[in-house]
Design a protein around this motif. Structure first.
Motif, mmCIF file in Angstrom:
data_model
loop_
_atom_site.group_PDB
_atom_site.id
_atom_site.type_symbol
_atom_site.label_atom_id
_atom_site.label_comp_id
_atom_site.label_asym_id
_atom_site.label_seq_id
_atom_site.Cartn_x
_atom_site.Cartn_y
_atom_site.Cartn_z
ATOM 1 N N ASP A 127 0.835 -1.201 0.000
ATOM 2 C CA ASP A 127 0.000 0.000 0.000
ATOM 3 C C ASP A 127 0.872 1.255 0.000
ATOM 4 O O ASP A 127 2.104 1.173 -0.039
ATOM 5 N N MET A 128 0.213 2.421 0.054
ATOM 6 C CA MET A 128 0.924 3.696 -0.003
ATOM 7 C C MET A 128 1.785 3.936 1.244
ATOM 8 O O MET A 128 2.866 4.492 1.152
ATOM 9 N N ARG A 129 1.306 3.519 2.399
ATOM 10 C CA ARG A 129 2.078 3.712 3.628
ATOM 11 C C ARG A 129 3.388 2.940 3.569
ATOM 12 O O ARG A 129 4.447 3.458 3.919
ATOM 13 N N GLU A 130 3.320 1.698 3.133
ATOM 14 C CA GLU A 130 4.540 0.902 3.015
ATOM 15 C C GLU A 130 5.455 1.511 1.963
ATOM 16 O O GLU A 130 6.680 1.554 2.132
ATOM 17 N N ARG A 131 4.889 2.011 0.891
ATOM 18 C CA ARG A 131 5.676 2.647 -0.169
ATOM 19 C C ARG A 131 6.527 3.784 0.395
ATOM 20 O O ARG A 131 7.719 3.869 0.138
ATOM 21 N N LYS A 132 5.898 4.674 1.186
ATOM 22 C CA LYS A 132 6.633 5.801 1.750
ATOM 23 C C LYS A 132 7.749 5.329 2.682
ATOM 24 O O LYS A 132 8.841 5.892 2.683
ATOM 25 N N GLY A 133 7.470 4.287 3.459
ATOM 26 C CA GLY A 133 8.490 3.762 4.366
ATOM 27 C C GLY A 133 9.689 3.205 3.622
ATOM 28 O O GLY A 133 10.837 3.438 4.012
ATOM 29 N N VAL A 134 9.438 2.497 2.536
ATOM 30 C CA VAL A 134 10.524 1.940 1.734
ATOM 31 C C VAL A 134 11.319 3.070 1.064
ATOM 32 O O VAL A 134 12.557 3.060 1.063
ATOM 33 N N MET A 135 10.614 4.060 0.515
ATOM 34 C CA MET A 135 11.303 5.182 -0.127
ATOM 35 C C MET A 135 12.189 5.910 0.880
ATOM 36 O O MET A 135 13.333 6.267 0.578
ATOM 37 N N ASP A 136 11.670 6.113 2.069
ATOM 38 C CA ASP A 136 12.432 6.772 3.134
ATOM 39 C C ASP A 136 13.676 5.950 3.477
ATOM 40 O O ASP A 136 14.802 6.471 3.505
ATOM 41 N N ALA A 137 13.496 4.667 3.711
ATOM 42 C CA ALA A 137 14.610 3.805 4.113
ATOM 43 C C ALA A 137 15.676 3.685 3.031
ATOM 44 O O ALA A 137 16.868 3.554 3.340
ATOM 45 N N ARG A 138 15.288 3.747 1.771
ATOM 46 C CA ARG A 138 16.227 3.556 0.661
ATOM 47 C C ARG A 138 16.913 4.854 0.226
ATOM 48 O O ARG A 138 17.712 4.841 -0.699
ATOM 49 N N SER A 139 16.567 5.991 0.866
ATOM 50 C CA SER A 139 17.050 7.287 0.399
ATOM 51 C C SER A 139 17.976 7.964 1.393
ATOM 52 O O SER A 139 17.814 7.830 2.610
ATOM 53 N N ASP A 140 18.940 8.719 0.829
ATOM 54 C CA ASP A 140 19.876 9.509 1.638
ATOM 55 C C ASP A 140 19.510 10.988 1.645
ATOM 56 O O ASP A 140 20.054 11.756 2.439
ATOM 57 N N ALA A 141 18.634 11.395 0.747
ATOM 58 C CA ALA A 141 18.226 12.791 0.625
ATOM 59 C C ALA A 141 16.905 12.831 -0.130
ATOM 60 O O ALA A 141 16.556 11.883 -0.839
ATOM 61 N N PHE A 142 16.191 13.964 0.019
ATOM 62 C CA PHE A 142 14.861 14.106 -0.582
ATOM 63 C C PHE A 142 14.760 15.410 -1.351
ATOM 64 O O PHE A 142 15.113 16.473 -0.836
ATOM 65 N N LEU A 143 14.242 15.311 -2.573
ATOM 66 C CA LEU A 143 14.031 16.472 -3.427
ATOM 67 C C LEU A 143 12.554 16.516 -3.804
ATOM 68 O O LEU A 143 12.011 15.536 -4.326
ATOM 69 N N VAL A 144 11.920 17.654 -3.543
ATOM 70 C CA VAL A 144 10.489 17.811 -3.809
ATOM 71 C C VAL A 144 10.306 18.754 -4.989
ATOM 72 O O VAL A 144 10.718 19.916 -4.939
ATOM 73 N N LEU A 145 9.694 18.250 -6.046
ATOM 74 C CA LEU A 145 9.359 19.060 -7.211
ATOM 75 C C LEU A 145 7.901 19.496 -7.091
ATOM 76 O O LEU A 145 7.166 18.986 -6.252
ATOM 77 N N PRO A 146 7.458 20.406 -7.931
ATOM 78 C CA PRO A 146 6.044 20.765 -7.917
ATOM 79 C C PRO A 146 5.167 19.523 -8.090
ATOM 80 O O PRO A 146 5.471 18.632 -8.879
ATOM 81 N N GLY A 147 4.097 19.474 -7.314
ATOM 82 C CA GLY A 147 3.209 18.329 -7.368
ATOM 83 C C GLY A 147 1.895 18.613 -6.682
ATOM 84 O O GLY A 147 1.625 19.748 -6.271
ATOM 85 N N GLY A 148 1.094 17.577 -6.502
ATOM 86 C CA GLY A 148 -0.235 17.704 -5.917
ATOM 87 C C GLY A 148 -0.277 17.242 -4.475
ATOM 88 O O GLY A 148 0.728 17.273 -3.767
ATOM 89 N N ILE A 149 -1.456 16.764 -4.050
ATOM 90 C CA ILE A 149 -1.616 16.421 -2.640
ATOM 91 C C ILE A 149 -0.780 15.211 -2.227
ATOM 92 O O ILE A 149 -0.341 15.117 -1.079
#
Length: 194
Positions: free
Chosen positions: A85-107
């Motif tokens: 699901d989406m919650r697990e997706r965010k957790g995996v993305m967080d765990a696999r990443s060293d930095a975060f870049l936010v581009l324009p997007g929606g909710i």
């Protein structure tokens, strides 16, 4: 470094946002970074991953099964992680990443931004968090957070936890820099955070 990019999936946006995502993907690859993305082929998500691969970069896609089922998964990713699901997706993305870049997007992009931003403010992680906003889409958000601070709803380190940028080069320079260490005291944790 593994850089997670949060960005739009809408196909109704101005093409300039797709161009920005393309520039980001190419620059990440040219600087030797691995892209961690939402694992879809549509809109900015598709543009950033295609550009990263075209420039010789490695890509990791993380996508929930429901989006695989509607056939928008980026099966060309070097690694495609399918989550429940989406919650697990965010957790995996967080765990696999060293930095975060936010581009324009929606909710969905805002949800991802706020979760990473909140955990950064609380000192749960020290990973750099950068917003790339050349056209001011997030200016009202920044003003809102400043108003929340003025009203006592958040601490001053809400501003230390994030960098606001307007060019691809500036954004990646911030991602590659050392993020300030944010460890709130017990007294600060008792102050407004949410």
């Amino acid at each position: 470094m593994n850089v997670c990019v949060f960005c739009a999936s809408s196909q109704k946006i101005d093409p300039k946002y797709l161009d920005l995502a393309t520039q980001v993907g190419a620059e990440l690859a040219e600087r030797g970074h691995t892209l961690v993305s939402g694992g879809a082929t549509v809109s900015c998500m598709g543009a950033v991953t295609a550009a990263a691969r075209a420039a010789g970069g490695r890509t990791i896609g993380v996508i929930p099964q429901v989006l695989v089922d509607i056939e928008i998964a980026d099966h060309a990713s070097d690694e495609l992680v399918v989550t429940a699901d989406m919650r697990e997706r965010k957790g995996v993305m967080d765990a696999r990443s060293d930095a975060f870049l936010v581009l324009p997007g929606g909710i969905g992009t805002l949800e991802e931004l706020f979760e990473i931003w909140t955990s950064r403010v609380l000192g749960i992680h020290d990973k750099p968090l950068v917003i790339l906003d050349p056209w001011g889409l997030y200016a009202p958000l920044r003003a809102l957070v400043e108003s929340m601070y003025d009203a006592g709803f958040t601490r001053a380190n809400v501003f230390d936890a994030i960098s606001w940028t307007t060019s691809v080069e500036e954004a990646l320079d911030h991602l590659e820099g050392r993020a300030p260490h944010l460890r709130p005291s017990v007294e600060e944790l008792g102050e407004a955070t949410g």
